[in-house]
Scaffold this motif. Sequence first.
Motif, short mmCIF file in Angstrom:
data_model
loop_
_atom_site.label_atom_id
_atom_site.label_comp_id
_atom_site.label_asym_id
_atom_site.label_seq_id
_atom_site.Cartn_x
_atom_site.Cartn_y
_atom_site.Cartn_z
N ARG A 122 8.19 -12.16 56.55
CA ARG A 122 7.30 -12.11 55.60
C ARG A 122 7.80 -12.28 54.18
NH1 ARG A 122 5.32 -6.01 56.34
NH2 ARG A 122 3.82 -6.60 54.47
N GLY A 123 8.85 -12.65 53.91
CA GLY A 123 9.23 -13.10 52.53
C GLY A 123 10.83 -12.99 52.65
N GLU A 125 14.18 -11.25 51.18
CA GLU A 125 14.67 -9.82 51.20
C GLU A 125 15.94 -10.02 50.66
OE1 GLU A 125 12.10 -8.31 55.11
OE2 GLU A 125 14.31 -8.40 55.21
N ARG A 150 11.60 -6.87 48.95
CA ARG A 150 11.30 -8.03 49.35
C ARG A 150 10.48 -8.51 48.46
NH1 ARG A 150 7.99 -6.30 53.92
NH2 ARG A 150 9.46 -6.47 55.16
N GLU A 152 7.54 -10.91 48.64
CA GLU A 152 6.43 -11.45 49.86
C GLU A 152 5.34 -12.21 49.05
OE1 GLU A 152 3.33 -9.78 53.11
OE2 GLU A 152 4.92 -8.04 52.14
#
Length: 223
Positions: A122-123, A125, A150, A152
């Motif tokens: 999701r992105g 981190e 994160r 995102e």
Amino acid sequence: MSGRRGDDGQTSLLLIPAVAGLLAAVLLVITMLGDGVQKRTQTRTSADAAALAAAEAWREAVDDLYEQALEGSFPARVRLLHALLDGDPTDLDGGAARSQAERFASSNGAELTGFDVRVGPRGVEYLATTRSLTDVHDTQTKPEARAVARAEPRSGLCADGGRLGIVVGGHCLTGSGAFPTPEATPTSTPTGTPSGTATPTPTPTPTPTLDLEPLRWRVGLVE
């Protein structure tokens, strides 16, 4: 009767030091517990702040590159997107993420003892581990804490298979193969005809476009 009262008085006098010692021990325990809670809370805050600062620093670096791509011509836009997507996305900040993590850990009374970054589904981190700079009262213990933040992308960019991508037509495209390579458009040289009639002007090749969505993020703690 007088003998019993004398014994009771002596017993009371003997209890005073014991009660005082007990109270002192209780106060010491309360002090240690209070200091321990305070330092653990502060150390946890330092880890949260360090992870968030790292994620924000990386986001700002990517924002700058993306803005340049939005403002550039098609060839410049493609070149910047190749630079943005083809390499390791965690290197785009030039070390600013770690520097910010160290600074925020220090400003919260801790030191950065662990730092890592990964591209998740999701992105990007950032993991930060911190340790208090001072011991808990009357102990040799320094609390430690760990946090993950994160960055995102919510539009414009995306994450797929551990790589950063760009959203085009609702799809997440990664790598240089996802974009057309700008090429110089050949120019035609007009030629005459034996009859002297003009040669039709060739239709110019249309300039390719690459429409980019506005870039939006969600940055926050995930652990």
